[in-house]
Structures are given as structure tokens and as C-alpha cells.
Design a protein around this motif. Structure first.
Motif, PDB file in Angstrom:
ATOM      1  N   SER A   1       0.829  -1.210   0.000  1.00 37.31           N
ATOM      2  CA  SER A   1       0.000   0.000   0.000  1.00 37.31           C
ATOM      3  C   SER A   1       0.861   1.256   0.000  1.00 37.31           C
ATOM      4  O   SER A   1       0.531   2.248  -0.653  1.00 37.31           O
ATOM      5  CB  SER A   1      -0.926   0.008   1.220  1.00 37.31           C
ATOM      6  OG  SER A   1      -1.783  -1.109   1.208  1.00 37.31           O
ATOM      7  N   GLY A   2       1.967   1.217   0.733  1.00 40.35           N
ATOM      8  CA  GLY A   2       2.836   2.379   0.812  1.00 40.35           C
ATOM      9  C   GLY A   2       3.543   2.712  -0.482  1.00 40.35           C
ATOM     10  O   GLY A   2       4.155   3.775  -0.594  1.00 40.35           O
TER      11      GLY A   2
ATOM     12  N   THR B   1      -0.972   6.781  -5.991  1.00 34.65           N
ATOM     13  CA  THR B   1      -2.044   7.676  -5.556  1.00 34.65           C
ATOM     14  C   THR B   1      -2.027   7.748  -4.040  1.00 34.65           C
ATOM     15  O   THR B   1      -2.433   6.821  -3.345  1.00 34.65           O
ATOM     16  CB  THR B   1      -3.414   7.154  -6.035  1.00 34.65           C
ATOM     17  OG1 THR B   1      -3.354   6.941  -7.450  1.00 34.65           O
ATOM     18  CG2 THR B   1      -4.499   8.170  -5.727  1.00 34.65           C
ATOM     19  N   ALA B   2      -1.545   8.875  -3.517  1.00 38.98           N
ATOM     20  CA  ALA B   2      -1.314   8.998  -2.079  1.00 38.98           C
ATOM     21  C   ALA B   2      -2.588   8.776  -1.272  1.00 38.98           C
ATOM     22  O   ALA B   2      -2.561   8.186  -0.204  1.00 38.98           O
ATOM     23  CB  ALA B   2      -0.725  10.374  -1.759  1.00 38.98           C
ATOM     24  N   GLY B   3      -3.724   9.244  -1.791  1.00 42.70           N
ATOM     25  CA  GLY B   3      -4.978   9.084  -1.059  1.00 42.70           C
ATOM     26  C   GLY B   3      -5.309   7.636  -0.802  1.00 42.70           C
ATOM     27  O   GLY B   3      -5.704   7.256   0.313  1.00 42.70           O
ATOM     28  N   ASP B   4      -5.145   6.791  -1.814  1.00 41.01           N
ATOM     29  CA  ASP B   4      -5.407   5.360  -1.645  1.00 41.01           C
ATOM     30  C   ASP B   4      -4.416   4.734  -0.681  1.00 41.01           C
ATOM     31  O   ASP B   4      -4.765   3.888   0.143  1.00 41.01           O
ATOM     32  CB  ASP B   4      -5.330   4.650  -3.001  1.00 41.01           C
ATOM     33  CG  ASP B   4      -6.459   5.059  -3.936  1.00 41.01           C
ATOM     34  OD1 ASP B   4      -7.476   5.562  -3.420  1.00 41.01           O
ATOM     35  OD2 ASP B   4      -6.314   4.898  -5.159  1.00 41.01           O
ATOM     36  N   ALA B   5      -3.155   5.149  -0.776  1.00 39.30           N
ATOM     37  CA  ALA B   5      -2.120   4.565   0.064  1.00 39.30           C
ATOM     38  C   ALA B   5      -2.312   4.947   1.525  1.00 39.30           C
ATOM     39  O   ALA B   5      -2.229   4.099   2.417  1.00 39.30           O
ATOM     40  CB  ALA B   5      -0.741   5.018  -0.420  1.00 39.30           C
ATOM     41  N   ILE B   6      -2.573   6.206   1.779  1.00 44.92           N
ATOM     42  CA  ILE B   6      -2.685   6.683   3.158  1.00 44.92           C
ATOM     43  C   ILE B   6      -3.793   5.950   3.906  1.00 44.92           C
ATOM     44  O   ILE B   6      -3.625   5.545   5.063  1.00 44.92           O
ATOM     45  CB  ILE B   6      -2.957   8.202   3.185  1.00 44.92           C
ATOM     46  CG1 ILE B   6      -1.695   8.974   2.817  1.00 44.92           C
ATOM     47  CG2 ILE B   6      -3.451   8.643   4.548  1.00 44.92           C
ATOM     48  CD1 ILE B   6      -0.629   8.930   3.873  1.00 44.92           C
ATOM     49  N   ALA B   7      -4.939   5.755   3.269  1.00 41.25           N
ATOM     50  CA  ALA B   7      -6.070   5.107   3.935  1.00 41.25           C
ATOM     51  C   ALA B   7      -5.709   3.697   4.378  1.00 41.25           C
ATOM     52  O   ALA B   7      -6.090   3.261   5.478  1.00 41.25           O
ATOM     53  CB  ALA B   7      -7.274   5.079   3.008  1.00 41.25           C
TER      54      ALA B   7
ATOM     55  N   ARG C   1       7.215   2.779   8.411  1.00 40.33           N
ATOM     56  CA  ARG C   1       8.182   2.829   7.308  1.00 40.33           C
ATOM     57  C   ARG C   1       7.513   3.273   6.012  1.00 40.33           C
ATOM     58  O   ARG C   1       8.095   4.009   5.213  1.00 40.33           O
ATOM     59  CB  ARG C   1       8.859   1.467   7.138  1.00 40.33           C
ATOM     60  CG  ARG C   1       9.827   1.116   8.264  1.00 40.33           C
ATOM     61  CD  ARG C   1      10.670  -0.097   7.918  1.00 40.33           C
ATOM     62  NE  ARG C   1       9.888  -1.321   7.948  1.00 40.33           N
ATOM     63  CZ  ARG C   1       9.821  -2.138   8.998  1.00 40.33           C
ATOM     64  NH1 ARG C   1      10.466  -1.835  10.121  1.00 40.33           N
ATOM     65  NH2 ARG C   1       9.116  -3.257   8.948  1.00 40.33           N
ATOM     66  N   ALA C   2       6.282   2.812   5.798  1.00 42.47           N
ATOM     67  CA  ALA C   2       5.543   3.209   4.593  1.00 42.47           C
ATOM     68  C   ALA C   2       5.283   4.711   4.594  1.00 42.47           C
ATOM     69  O   ALA C   2       5.414   5.378   3.560  1.00 42.47           O
ATOM     70  CB  ALA C   2       4.231   2.435   4.508  1.00 42.47           C
ATOM     71  N   LEU C   3       4.928   5.271   5.741  1.00 40.89           N
ATOM     72  CA  LEU C   3       4.679   6.708   5.826  1.00 40.89           C
ATOM     73  C   LEU C   3       5.961   7.507   5.577  1.00 40.89           C
ATOM     74  O   LEU C   3       5.905   8.647   5.119  1.00 40.89           O
ATOM     75  CB  LEU C   3       4.104   7.063   7.192  1.00 40.89           C
ATOM     76  CG  LEU C   3       2.667   6.603   7.445  1.00 40.89           C
ATOM     77  CD1 LEU C   3       2.263   6.890   8.893  1.00 40.89           C
ATOM     78  CD2 LEU C   3       1.700   7.293   6.485  1.00 40.89           C
TER      79      LEU C   3
ATOM     80  N   GLU D   1       0.172  15.205   6.016  1.00 41.67           N
ATOM     81  CA  GLU D   1      -0.695  14.219   6.670  1.00 41.67           C
ATOM     82  C   GLU D   1       0.122  13.051   7.200  1.00 41.67           C
ATOM     83  O   GLU D   1      -0.075  12.593   8.337  1.00 41.67           O
ATOM     84  CB  GLU D   1      -1.770  13.726   5.710  1.00 41.67           C
ATOM     85  CG  GLU D   1      -2.788  12.801   6.357  1.00 41.67           C
ATOM     86  CD  GLU D   1      -3.876  12.360   5.394  1.00 41.67           C
ATOM     87  OE1 GLU D   1      -4.795  11.647   5.842  1.00 41.67           O
ATOM     88  OE2 GLU D   1      -3.808  12.709   4.202  1.00 41.67           O
ATOM     89  N   SER D   2       1.061  12.573   6.408  1.00 43.94           N
ATOM     90  CA  SER D   2       1.930  11.483   6.855  1.00 43.94           C
ATOM     91  C   SER D   2       2.795  11.935   8.021  1.00 43.94           C
ATOM     92  O   SER D   2       3.038  11.177   8.972  1.00 43.94           O
ATOM     93  CB  SER D   2       2.806  11.003   5.699  1.00 43.94           C
ATOM     94  OG  SER D   2       2.025  10.486   4.644  1.00 43.94           O
ATOM     95  N   SER D   3       3.279  13.177   7.963  1.00 45.89           N
ATOM     96  CA  SER D   3       4.096  13.708   9.050  1.00 45.89           C
ATOM     97  C   SER D   3       3.311  13.730  10.357  1.00 45.89           C
ATOM     98  O   SER D   3       3.833  13.385  11.424  1.00 45.89           O
ATOM     99  CB  SER D   3       4.582  15.123   8.713  1.00 45.89           C
ATOM    100  OG  SER D   3       5.384  15.131   7.557  1.00 45.89           O
ATOM    101  N   ARG D   4       2.060  14.140  10.272  1.00 42.86           N
ATOM    102  CA  ARG D   4       1.227  14.190  11.487  1.00 42.86           C
ATOM    103  C   ARG D   4       0.995  12.796  12.058  1.00 42.86           C
ATOM    104  O   ARG D   4       0.993  12.606  13.280  1.00 42.86           O
ATOM    105  CB  ARG D   4      -0.110  14.875  11.178  1.00 42.86           C
ATOM    106  CG  ARG D   4      -0.001  16.361  10.897  1.00 42.86           C
ATOM    107  CD  ARG D   4      -1.376  17.026  10.869  1.00 42.86           C
ATOM    108  NE  ARG D   4      -1.281  18.428  10.511  1.00 42.86           N
ATOM    109  CZ  ARG D   4      -1.386  18.906   9.280  1.00 42.86           C
ATOM    110  NH1 ARG D   4      -1.624  18.080   8.262  1.00 42.86           N
ATOM    111  NH2 ARG D   4      -1.273  20.195   9.053  1.00 42.86           N
ATOM    112  N   MET D   5       0.766  11.821  11.179  1.00 44.70           N
ATOM    113  CA  MET D   5       0.561  10.452  11.656  1.00 44.70           C
ATOM    114  C   MET D   5       1.803   9.929  12.359  1.00 44.70           C
ATOM    115  O   MET D   5       1.723   9.309  13.423  1.00 44.70           O
ATOM    116  CB  MET D   5       0.208   9.542  10.483  1.00 44.70           C
ATOM    117  CG  MET D   5      -1.163   9.785   9.898  1.00 44.70           C
ATOM    118  SD  MET D   5      -1.495   8.621   8.557  1.00 44.70           S
ATOM    119  CE  MET D   5      -3.050   9.261   7.939  1.00 44.70           C
TER     120      MET D   5
END
Length: 243
Positions: A113-114, A118-124, A143-145, A152-156
């Protein structure tokens, strides 16, 4: 004159042997339970039995070993597939994350997924991995983030650094923040410098080197002093530390 009939003595010996075998079987049979009789342990260590059972599994359908290899192959190749194929596979990856009992399969699903363009699909999908019961799935999600460089990834990742109780998962999040050159990452790493674990502090300083491009040594207090001095500039996105 010798009789052609068998003498009684051998028959009694045979009967005695038979009774002995029955008695031994009666002792060991309950130990076998539902595990295929008293010789189950021998089957477990005998390669012939293992291969035979493996072939029987394949006869009924795909084995767990094959499923794992296929998903690992997809994780290696998915980033090179056309976008429509990535979307097709993302639906299957979501099913694995939701239903598969194997932590290794869920980990590989997060890995694949990472790498979806398409970042939107991956992030979910990756976000689901952050809440997984398995430590190795959460580590893979961190690691994927690290490969998805957006706020958004930084916040997660920052949230994982602040709330994750498992030290290995927390360290994975700290290491991934090195790829996120923004104030969110810097502020999160600044807080991680106060960790009591020396290895975590060393890792945090290494990530700060990646984020800021600066080398301030191996003393956490030196990093903290410099980061605090320029905190206002970093919040405005104009810190010289990040140039």
C-alpha cells in the motif's frame, strides 16, 4: 512322523505378541488425541510426511506459503504498475487488512500500500496498519509513511512518536520522520530528544540531521538549545535549520 499342522506353541506365542501390541496401543492411543494417532510426532519431523501433507494442501487450493510469496511479489512490483492496476489491487489489499488473520500478510499489504502512487489510496490503507494489533504491522506502516512525504503522513508519524508504547514501533516512526523536512517533523523530534532511552535519543538526533541538514554533534542538550532558539522561525517555515 512330523505333522504338517502348526504346533500349539507357536500359536500361543503369536497370540501373546498380538496381545502385547494391543496393550501398548491402548496405552499410547489416548495420547494421540485428534492429532492422527500415536505416531503424529514422528510425522511432524519426517520430511516425507510434511511434503505429502503440503501436496495435499495444494490439491485443495493455494497454500499460505504461496499466498505469502504472491503478496511479497506484488509489494515489489506494484509501484511500477499503471494507476488503474494499482487501484484494482488496493481493493484487494484493503480486504487483507480487514480480514486476514496472518500478521505477515497484513504487513505485506501495508508494504504494498505504501508504494501506491495515488497517495490518497495509500494513506487510507497504511493508516489502518498504524492501529494493528501486531507490532511488526505497525512498524511497517511507519516505514511506509516515511516514503510518503506530505503533511498528513508527518502528522501520523508525529502522533505515533507521541503515543506509541512499544519502543521498536516508536523508533520506526522516529526514523521515518527523517524523510519529512517540515516543522511538524522537527517539533516531534524535538520532544523525542527527552526520551530516557539512549538509543532512541541517538536515533532522534540522526533523524534531525536528515531533516535539518545540520550536524550539531551527539549531545541532545545542544540540539534542544538550537531548536528552541529557532522555534519561532521553524513554525513560520523559514528556519535556517531547514535550509
Amino acid at each position: 512322523m512330523t505333522s504338517c499342522h502348526e504346533s500349539p506353541l507357536p500359536r500361543r506365542r503369536k497370540l501373546s505378541i498380538c496381545l502385547t501390541i494391543v496393550a501398548i496401543s491402548a496405552i499410547f492411543l489416548p495420547l494421540g488425541g485428534c492429532q492422527d494417532g500415536p505416531l503424529y510426532a514422528l510425522k511432524a519431523v519426517n520430511p516425507w510426511f510434511v511434503m505429502k501433507e503440503w501436496r495435499e494442501d495444494e490439491a485443495f487450493g493455494i497454500t499460505d506459503h504461496e499466498r505469502r510469496n504472491q503478496l511479497a511479489s506484488l509489494a515489489e512490483s506494484i509501484e511500477h504498475l499503471p494507476e488503474e492496476r494499482q487501484k484494482y489491487w488496493s481493493a484487494h489489499l484493503a480486504q487483507i487488512m480487514a480480514n486476514d488473520q496472518s500478521a505477515e500478510m497484513r504487513r505485506l499489504a501495508v508494504l504494498a500500500s505504501g508504494k501506491i502512487a495515488t497517495a490518497g489510496d495509500a494513506i487510507a490503507l497504511v493508516e489502518k496498519g498504524l492501529d494493528d494489533d501486531s507490532m511488526k504491522v505497525r512498524m511497517e506502516a511507519c516505514r511506509a509513511l516515511g516514503r510518503i512525504d506530505d503533511e498528513e503522513s508527518s502528522r501520523m508519524l508525529a502522533a505515533m512518536v507521541g503515543t506509541e508504547s512499544n519502543q521498536d514501533v516508536r523508533n520506526a516512526a522516529i526514523a521515518s520522520l527523517a524523510q519529512h523536512k517540515n516543522p511538524i517533523s522537527v517539533n516531534s523530534l524535538r520532544l523525542a530528544l527527552a526520551d530516557r532511552n539512549p538509543a532512541t535519543r541517538d536515533l532522534t538526533m540522526q533523524s534531525l540531521r536528515g531533516v535539518t541538514g545540520k550536524e550539531l554533534g551527539n549531545d541532545p542538550d545542544v540540539w534542544i538549545a538550537e531548536l528552541d532558539k529557532t522555534s519561532d522561525e521553524m513554525l513560520n517555515g523559514s528556519s535556517t535549520l531547514m535550509r
